[in-house]
Design a protein around this motif. Structure first.
Motif, PDB file in Angstrom:
ATOM      1  N   GLN A 167       0.813  -1.216   0.000  1.00  0.00           N
ATOM      2  CA  GLN A 167       0.000   0.000   0.000  1.00  0.00           C
ATOM      3  C   GLN A 167       0.846   1.265   0.000  1.00  0.00           C
ATOM      4  OE1 GLN A 167      -2.600  -0.292   3.383  1.00  0.00           O
ATOM      5  NE2 GLN A 167      -3.797  -1.986   2.523  1.00  0.00           N
ATOM      6  N   THR A 168       2.003   1.212   0.643  1.00  0.00           N
ATOM      7  CA  THR A 168       2.821   2.413   0.828  1.00  0.00           C
ATOM      8  C   THR A 168       3.750   2.668  -0.344  1.00  0.00           C
ATOM      9  OG1 THR A 168       2.776   1.999   3.217  1.00  0.00           O
ATOM     10  CG2 THR A 168       4.419   3.563   2.413  1.00  0.00           C
ATOM     11  N   VAL A 169       4.282   1.610  -0.946  1.00  0.00           N
ATOM     12  CA  VAL A 169       5.314   1.769  -1.975  1.00  0.00           C
ATOM     13  C   VAL A 169       4.946   1.107  -3.299  1.00  0.00           C
ATOM     14  CG1 VAL A 169       7.722   1.305  -2.568  1.00  0.00           C
ATOM     15  CG2 VAL A 169       7.134   1.980  -0.234  1.00  0.00           C
ATOM     16  N   LEU A 170       4.646  -0.183  -3.260  1.00  0.00           N
ATOM     17  CA  LEU A 170       4.440  -0.921  -4.508  1.00  0.00           C
ATOM     18  C   LEU A 170       3.261  -0.372  -5.305  1.00  0.00           C
ATOM     19  CD1 LEU A 170       5.034  -4.650  -3.449  1.00  0.00           C
ATOM     20  CD2 LEU A 170       6.682  -2.899  -4.095  1.00  0.00           C
ATOM     21  N   GLY A 171       2.139  -0.155  -4.635  1.00  0.00           N
ATOM     22  CA  GLY A 171       0.959   0.360  -5.328  1.00  0.00           C
ATOM     23  C   GLY A 171       1.158   1.746  -5.898  1.00  0.00           C
ATOM     24  N   PRO A 172       1.591   2.716  -5.083  1.00  0.00           N
ATOM     25  CA  PRO A 172       1.787   4.079  -5.600  1.00  0.00           C
ATOM     26  C   PRO A 172       2.779   4.171  -6.752  1.00  0.00           C
ATOM     27  CG  PRO A 172       1.702   4.116  -3.212  1.00  0.00           C
ATOM     28  CD  PRO A 172       1.718   2.677  -3.609  1.00  0.00           C
ATOM     29  N   LEU A 173       3.773   3.283  -6.794  1.00  0.00           N
ATOM     30  CA  LEU A 173       4.744   3.300  -7.890  1.00  0.00           C
ATOM     31  C   LEU A 173       4.351   2.373  -9.028  1.00  0.00           C
ATOM     32  CD1 LEU A 173       8.143   3.363  -5.929  1.00  0.00           C
ATOM     33  CD2 LEU A 173       7.097   5.225  -7.232  1.00  0.00           C
ATOM     34  N   ASP A 174       3.202   1.704  -8.888  1.00  0.00           N
ATOM     35  CA  ASP A 174       2.725   0.776  -9.917  1.00  0.00           C
ATOM     36  C   ASP A 174       3.751  -0.308 -10.212  1.00  0.00           C
ATOM     37  OD1 ASP A 174       0.901  -0.281 -11.687  1.00  0.00           O
ATOM     38  OD2 ASP A 174       1.552   0.958 -13.373  1.00  0.00           O
ATOM     39  N   LEU A 175       4.336  -0.850  -9.162  1.00  0.00           N
ATOM     40  CA  LEU A 175       5.281  -1.958  -9.316  1.00  0.00           C
ATOM     41  C   LEU A 175       4.499  -3.267  -9.326  1.00  0.00           C
ATOM     42  CD1 LEU A 175       8.128  -0.717  -6.926  1.00  0.00           C
ATOM     43  CD2 LEU A 175       7.875  -0.351  -9.380  1.00  0.00           C
ATOM     44  N   SER A 176       3.740  -3.451 -10.383  1.00  0.00           N
ATOM     45  CA  SER A 176       2.794  -4.561 -10.456  1.00  0.00           C
ATOM     46  C   SER A 176       3.463  -5.909 -10.668  1.00  0.00           C
ATOM     47  CB  SER A 176       1.785  -4.313 -11.583  1.00  0.00           C
ATOM     48  OG  SER A 176       2.457  -4.195 -12.831  1.00  0.00           O
ATOM     49  N   GLN A 177       4.736  -5.904 -11.065  1.00  0.00           N
ATOM     50  CA  GLN A 177       5.452  -7.160 -11.291  1.00  0.00           C
ATOM     51  C   GLN A 177       6.342  -7.533 -10.113  1.00  0.00           C
ATOM     52  OE1 GLN A 177       4.692  -8.985 -14.197  1.00  0.00           O
ATOM     53  NE2 GLN A 177       3.153  -7.351 -14.081  1.00  0.00           N
TER      54      GLN A 177
END
Length: 494
Positions: free
Chosen positions: A235-245
């Motif tokens: 929620q804090t990093v992966l989602g906001p940066l769209d690191l979907s992989q």
């Protein structure tokens, strides 16, 4: 584990990273023509496609791509490793991505720029960044001790900051059989194991790498946030940066990890370890594209997600790991590696069957990510450092900013300008485009300081020499009086 004969020449059939995006992400003609677009949104959509960016920004250097492709293929072949994938980015734009070898040797699945490798301890950079973001929000205090958040912990006197920089003195691993069973503990099992932890050094005494320290951080993050650590980082990093992989579990098409046979040209599959509650230190899987994106954030390129203050903290030296030549230190979650006159920041990763490295040169925003599916066999940190240096040498020099007059100097600033003296040092105050500056007359380039006004007669040094110190200006019987960091400044040496 099954044995697989080594297939030489696999690199000859491995695709280069110049492959186009898949159809769901490819640029349409109108978008290719549009140059004035939001860089961040396009970067996230098309980072996997070098060709898209090369058409838009001219960032793709075909000579560099060709050289990288050849180098990756040569390294993969001579090191006898199943596969190697390397990505290089600059200013948020991929310059080149190359892959060579097999992501799955048995099924002859070639590695590509979309292959998802286990990244091991690069996971710690996500954990550290999230911890610093929690501290920035006031949810926890880096200088507080462990027992503030986990009462009754035997090593409760250790500050959180030392856990992040591997200077806590905690033993390397949790006192469990994880490296035999290949299964990490639950949170309750980990907390129970805390009772048997040893300190191998006094807190702050020296650097000692501790996966256990990050497991403790993970437990604290869960306690203060009220949610699983993995979910919090998403929620804090992966989602906001769209690191979907980037994920905590291996995807269906995950790269297979191997170890080399020391006596014959063969590889053996390594087990897939689930670190469970210790996973905040090494559980993640990712792709070259996602790591370039994350590296760009660690270089300060995503301030909406990682504010400059957080990036600054991660890059600030906390402890020296190499105390003989002082070439390797640790910030908060980042390795700080000196190469010549440059300092690179990042992290390496090693898990059964995998090695990884992610390094950035912050001031130039050059990022290199390197991934391999082998337990041992090469030093990816050295490869990343060499590539960063090659890119920096090849970059054209920045054109000088054209000169133009500064905004009108306020009347109250004019009496402060010119030469002032303290302890036989001459300091010259100037008015520039961004405000009041001062520098030593004997070393202006390395002592330049910028001030920000806080109140009438009160300025704060925000950059440069004596940053953070206050400059006080008052009217005395003989005219203007100034004190910087309590030192009186006079118009004449004394």
């Amino acid at each position: 584990m099954g044995e697989t004969a080594w297939i030489r020449g696999a690199s000859d059939r491995s695709p280069t990273a110049g492959a186009r995006c898949d159809s769901s992400l490819a640029c349409d003609d109108d978008e290719r023509k549009e140059l004035n677009v939001d860089k961040r949104s396009v970067h996230r959509k098309h980072l996997c496609c070098v060709e898209c960016w090369s058409g838009r920004r001219g960032a793709m250097d075909t000579d560099f791509q060709t050289a990288l492709t050849a180098r990756v293929a040569h390294t993969q072949s001579t090191a006898r490793i199943p596969s190697l994938t390397v990505a290089v980015g600059f200013s948020g734009v991929p310059m080149a991505i190359a892959a060579s070898g097999y992501a799955d040797v048995e099924n002859r699945t070639q590695a590509t720029d979309h292959s998802r490798y286990r990244i091991g301890s690069i996971t710690k950079t996500f954990t550290a960044a999230t911890t610093l973001l929690l501290a920035r929000r006031g949810v926890l205090n880096l200088d507080a001790t462990v027992d503030r958040y986990l009462p009754g912990t035997p090593f409760g006197h250790i500050p959180l900051r030392m856990l992040l920089s591997h200077s806590s003195g905690l033993q390397r691993e949790a006192p469990l059989d994880m490296w035999e069973s290949m299964q990490g503990p639950s949170s309750s099992e980990l907390r129970e194991a805390f009772q048997h932890v040893e300190l191998i050094a006094e807190p702050g005494q020296r650097w000692h790498y501790s996966n256990l320290g990050y497991a403790v951080i993970g437990q604290i993050m869960e306690r203060v946030s009220g949610q699983p650590c993995q979910e919090l980082i998403e929620q804090t990093v992966l989602g906001p940066l769209d690191l979907s992989q980037t994920s905590w579990t291996p995807p269906a098409n995950a790269v297979v990890g191997y170890r080399l046979d020391p006596h014959i040209d063969a590889v053996h599959r390594e087990p897939v370890m689930d670190q469970a509650a210790i996973g905040v230190g090494g559980q993640m899987w990712s792709t070259p594209g996602d790591l370039l994106r994350w590296g760009h954030a660690l270089a300060g390129g995503e301030p909406d997600v990682l504010p400059v203050a957080v990036v600054d903290s991660m890059h600030t030296l906390q402890v020296m790991a190499d105390t003989s030549s002082w070439t390797r230190g640790w910030g908060l979650g980042l390795i700080l590696q000196r190469r010549g006159d440059r300092v690179l920041a990042g992290h390496t990763g090693a898990m059964p069957g995998f090695q990884s490295a992610l390094f950035v040169h912050r001031s130039s925003t050059v990022v290199v990510a390197a991934l391999a599916n082998v337990t041992r066999g090469l030093m990816l940190a050295d490869l990343a450092g060499e590539l960063i240096e090659e890119v920096l040498v090849s970059l054209p020099p920045q054109p000088p900013r054209h000169w133009e007059p500064a905004p009108i100097c306020p009347e109250e600033i004019r009496p402060l300008l010119g030469s002032w003296w303290a302890e036989a040092d001459e300091t010259v105050f100037r008015w520039e485009h961004d405000g009041l500056h001062a520098s030593l007359a004997t070393d202006p380039a390395n002592s330049d300081t910028r001030f920000a006004a806080e109140a009438s007669g009160r300025f704060r040094a925000v950059d440069g020499r004596l940053a953070g110190e206050v400059l006080l200006v008052s009217e005395g019987t003989k005219g203007i009086e100034m004190r910087w960091a309590t030192y009186p400044l006079t118009r004449m040496p004394r």
